[in-house]
Design a protein around this motif. Structure first.
Motif, PDB file in Angstrom:
ATOM      1  N   GLU A   1      -8.267 -11.998   7.731  1.00  0.00           N
ATOM      2  CA  GLU A   1      -6.660 -12.815   7.081  1.00  0.00           C
ATOM      3  C   GLU A   1      -5.943 -11.854   6.918  1.00  0.00           C
ATOM      4  O   GLU A   1      -4.887 -11.631   7.223  1.00  0.00           O
TER       5      GLU A   1
ATOM      6  N   LYS B   1      -4.501  -9.662   9.242  1.00  0.00           N
ATOM      7  CA  LYS B   1      -4.536 -10.009  10.177  1.00  0.00           C
ATOM      8  C   LYS B   1      -2.524  -9.928   9.573  1.00  0.00           C
ATOM      9  O   LYS B   1      -1.552  -9.756  10.251  1.00  0.00           O
ATOM     10  N   ILE B   2      -2.545 -10.975   8.162  1.00  0.00           N
ATOM     11  CA  ILE B   2      -1.255 -10.701   7.159  1.00  0.00           C
ATOM     12  C   ILE B   2      -0.578  -9.081   6.749  1.00  0.00           C
ATOM     13  O   ILE B   2       0.507  -8.940   6.808  1.00  0.00           O
TER      14      ILE B   2
ATOM     15  N   ASP C   1       0.675  -7.803  10.187  1.00  0.00           N
ATOM     16  CA  ASP C   1       1.487  -8.598  11.064  1.00  0.00           C
ATOM     17  C   ASP C   1       2.971  -7.840   9.919  1.00  0.00           C
ATOM     18  O   ASP C   1       4.361  -7.926  10.004  1.00  0.00           O
TER      19      ASP C   1
ATOM     20  N   GLN D   1       4.293  -5.428  10.364  1.00  0.00           N
ATOM     21  CA  GLN D   1       5.049  -5.171  12.162  1.00  0.00           C
ATOM     22  C   GLN D   1       6.471  -5.626  11.555  1.00  0.00           C
ATOM     23  O   GLN D   1       7.508  -4.924  12.330  1.00  0.00           O
ATOM     24  N   ALA D   2       6.595  -6.957  10.796  1.00  0.00           N
ATOM     25  CA  ALA D   2       7.782  -7.220   9.963  1.00  0.00           C
ATOM     26  C   ALA D   2       9.165  -6.179   9.086  1.00  0.00           C
ATOM     27  O   ALA D   2       9.979  -5.620   9.710  1.00  0.00           O
TER      28      ALA D   2
END
Length: 164
Positions: free
Chosen positions: A101, A104-105, A108, A111-112
């Motif tokens: 997690e 993944k966070i 993400d 990417q953001a």
């Protein structure tokens, strides 16, 4: 001294009385007394045998209880071991899931961040492009203020396009 040595008559009568009492006792009392003694002996033997039997049963029950207690201890140890293994497994799975997690966070978020960075760069480029156009427009307006200068500039652009 007469008291110590009885007369023959007393001796005979005493002996006859003893024999009569002995025969009466033998006829009426001896068999019941012997029977009661034999019954008592049998009861005592039965009680001893019963006690031995109970003792053997108690020893067997104690052995069975010890076996059951050992099995219960073994099962308890097995259950505790399984509980520890389950606990460790759950903790390890939770750690792995938390790591996944978190990764993944982070991915993400990166990417953001990259998307926002690209959007910001695009905005900056657009703004810079607009500013360049505005500045170029202002500069060209001042340089090409007259009709002749504009025609001359257009002709030079046409010739440079034809050459390329």
């Amino acid at each position: 001294m007469n008291l110590l040595i009885p007369d023959l008559g007393y001796f005979v009568w005493g002996f006859v009385a003893f024999v009569v009492v002995f025969l009466v006792l033998k006829k009426f009392a001896w068999k019941p007394i012997i029977k009661s003694l034999n019954d008592r002996e049998q009861n005592i033997a039965d009680a001893i045998a019963s006690a031995e039997k109970v003792k053997a049963e108690m020893a067997q029950l104690q052995s069975e209880n010890e076996n059951l207690l050992a099995q219960a201890r073994e099962e308890r140890a097995q259950l505790l071991k399984e509980a520890r293994e389950t606990k460790d497994k759950i903790i390890n799975e939770a750690k792995e899931q938390a790591k996944q997690e978190a990764g993944k966070i982070i991915a993400d978020a990166q990417q953001a961040i990259n998307a926002q960075k690209m959007a910001a760069l695009t905005d900056v480029k657009n703004e810079v492009g607009k500013m360049v156009i505005e500045v170029s427009e202002k500069v060209l307006k001042q340089q090409l203020a007259g009709q002749a200068k504009q025609e001359e500039y257009i002709n030079s652009l046409v010739q440079s396009i034809k050459l390329n």
